[in-house]
Design an enzyme around this catalytic site. Sequence first.
Site, PDB file in Angstrom:
ATOM      1  N   ASP A 141      -7.569  24.521 -42.400  1.00 13.53           N
ATOM      2  CA  ASP A 141      -6.693  24.966 -41.321  1.00 13.53           C
ATOM      3  C   ASP A 141      -5.620  23.948 -40.959  1.00 13.53           C
ATOM      4  OD1 ASP A 141      -5.107  25.982 -39.855  1.00 13.53           O
ATOM      5  OD2 ASP A 141      -6.299  26.675 -38.167  1.00 13.53           O
ATOM      6  N   LYS A 142      -4.263  23.879 -40.948  1.00 23.07           N
ATOM      7  CA  LYS A 142      -3.911  22.399 -40.439  1.00 23.07           C
ATOM      8  C   LYS A 142      -2.590  22.956 -39.581  1.00 23.07           C
ATOM      9  CE  LYS A 142       0.965  21.271 -40.727  1.00 23.07           C
ATOM     10  NZ  LYS A 142       1.854  22.666 -39.867  1.00 23.07           N
ATOM     11  N   HIS A 143      -2.983  21.844 -38.278  1.00 25.97           N
ATOM     12  CA  HIS A 143      -2.696  22.015 -37.296  1.00 25.97           C
ATOM     13  C   HIS A 143      -1.094  20.852 -37.140  1.00 25.97           C
ATOM     14  CE1 HIS A 143      -2.132  23.295 -32.734  1.00 25.97           C
ATOM     15  NE2 HIS A 143      -1.929  21.601 -32.983  1.00 25.97           N
ATOM     16  N   SER A 144      -0.316  21.235 -36.255  1.00 30.11           N
ATOM     17  CA  SER A 144       0.604  20.211 -36.140  1.00 30.11           C
ATOM     18  C   SER A 144       0.938  20.172 -34.578  1.00 30.11           C
ATOM     19  CB  SER A 144       1.986  20.696 -36.771  1.00 30.11           C
ATOM     20  OG  SER A 144       3.282  20.251 -35.382  1.00 30.11           O
TER      21      SER A 144
ATOM     22  N   ARG B 129      -2.799  23.208 -17.147  1.00 26.77           N
ATOM     23  CA  ARG B 129      -1.758  22.141 -17.787  1.00 26.77           C
ATOM     24  C   ARG B 129      -0.601  21.841 -17.381  1.00 26.77           C
ATOM     25  NH1 ARG B 129      -4.776  20.813 -23.038  1.00 26.77           N
ATOM     26  NH2 ARG B 129      -3.113  19.218 -22.691  1.00 26.77           N
TER      27      ARG B 129
ATOM     28  N   SER C  81      -7.612  20.655 -26.849  1.00 23.88           N
ATOM     29  CA  SER C  81      -7.371  21.827 -26.553  1.00 23.88           C
ATOM     30  C   SER C  81      -7.394  22.800 -28.263  1.00 23.88           C
ATOM     31  CB  SER C  81      -6.026  21.421 -25.992  1.00 23.88           C
ATOM     32  OG  SER C  81      -4.942  22.742 -25.887  1.00 23.88           O
TER      33      SER C  81
ATOM     34  N   THR D 288       4.947  28.942 -35.352  1.00 27.01           N
ATOM     35  CA  THR D 288       4.842  29.639 -36.632  1.00 27.01           C
ATOM     36  C   THR D 288       5.227  30.785 -36.553  1.00 27.01           C
ATOM     37  OG1 THR D 288       4.011  27.633 -37.303  1.00 27.01           O
ATOM     38  CG2 THR D 288       4.287  29.642 -39.139  1.00 27.01           C
TER      39      THR D 288
ATOM     40  N   LYS E 162      -9.077  25.050 -30.539  1.00 22.05           N
ATOM     41  CA  LYS E 162      -9.266  26.264 -31.136  1.00 22.05           C
ATOM     42  C   LYS E 162      -9.561  26.699 -33.130  1.00 22.05           C
ATOM     43  CE  LYS E 162      -4.831  25.777 -28.850  1.00 22.05           C
ATOM     44  NZ  LYS E 162      -3.605  25.366 -28.433  1.00 22.05           N
TER      45      LYS E 162
END
Length: 440
Positions: A79-82, A167, A182, A119, A186
């Site tokens: 998986d990729k997360h920005s 938050r 956080s 996205t 996920k």
Amino acid sequence: MNPVAFIESKRDGKEATTSEIRDFVNLAHKGEIPEYQVAAWLMAVFFRGMSGMETRTFTEALTRSGRVITFPPDINPVDKHSTGGVGDKTSLVVVPLAAACGVPVAKLSGRGLGFTGGTVDKLESIPGFSAHLEMGRFIDQVRSTGCAISGHSGDLAPAEALFYELRDVTGTIPSIPLITSSIVSKKMAGGSRAFVFDVKCGSGAFMEDQLSARELAESLVDLSASMGRGSMALITDMSQPLGMWVGNAAEVAEAVDLLLGRGPDDLRELSLRLTASMVHLGRPSISLDEALSLAERSLEEGKGFRKFEEMVRSQGGDLDRFQERVSRGEHLSRTIREISAAESGILTRCDARRVGDAVRFLGGGRLSKKDAVDHGVSCQILRKIGDAVSAEEPLARVFFSGEGVRWEEARAGLVSAFEIGESVTPPKLLLGSVGPREVD
Ligand code: URA
């Protein structure tokens, strides 16, 4: 548990025990601890931080608050997360491109957050595209197509959503242990075996300076390793928007352009680097350099585009119809205005945050949770930092709907996003990296 003692202990800088943290998350999630006490604890963490053990225990408790996707042992997705940016459409490119290089990708994505795009909102500009896959379908599609992009369903890490919402309204977003937990909670709930993080740095990012971006990148990679996941983080510039377009449908069109071998250099470079990191983590026998060459070849041969088409079709989207609309310019809103250079010189600033704010304000993002997004609202960036400009030449073109009641306010923000001077060193796109790191 005694929530008051728990808050006081963090206020005084003491480390909590694993059982205290687990109880706190479970009770807060069940609504048995009032939100004002959760908010007070968050503020104490903001000032006092959390130890590695606390961050890990908090993350595990958030992950376990809901369902966790389990892929069969023969599928090892990445998986990729920005961490969030403006004009950042890399997921639309890297997910199919890494899959075309033989690495399964199970991408969980969010909607736009604040001034940053999401996205899911972008993909929903494609007619028919369903960004919400039921868990079984998500797994099946990763198996059959090699990749899938789905919105976070409410049953994945639901306690994280509660903490995040609090938050957001208590000024406690920019805390490194809270951001780390956080994101990683996920990703863990999404079931992938390795993660690539794109940690944005600059005015259009949560981390505005390189030191804190590196700290966040290290924290993400350390926590992932301690939770049994290989990972890598790239630290990348977000002082100006990525690519030449900001706005949902326009960003999909720009990503498709790149997959078809066109598209701007910065988007191409970052997409290839991220894909290479994903390929290396998914297929460790391939070095990072080899993975980069493989990604370049797959892009040039159109394999990434064909995989994107397949993924969109599997998720009900009609890419041909979208492309027809793009060829007629119908994916963009009808009212057009320009921001022009006040003088001749070199563009020294093109502030990502202000551009993101303007697009959001004109309806391209949400000002409140229930707002609908106008996919056609967009900003075309015509000049980037370091470009020579002449007086009165357009720097940006803005597309929005209606008569533009909000235009004057958006215009003021956009005008202040651009500065012209005598010289500037254009920002580097890749500011650093952390990892690749195996599991601890
Ligand atoms: N993105 C997330 O998912 N969480 C944060 O806390 C910040 C950015």
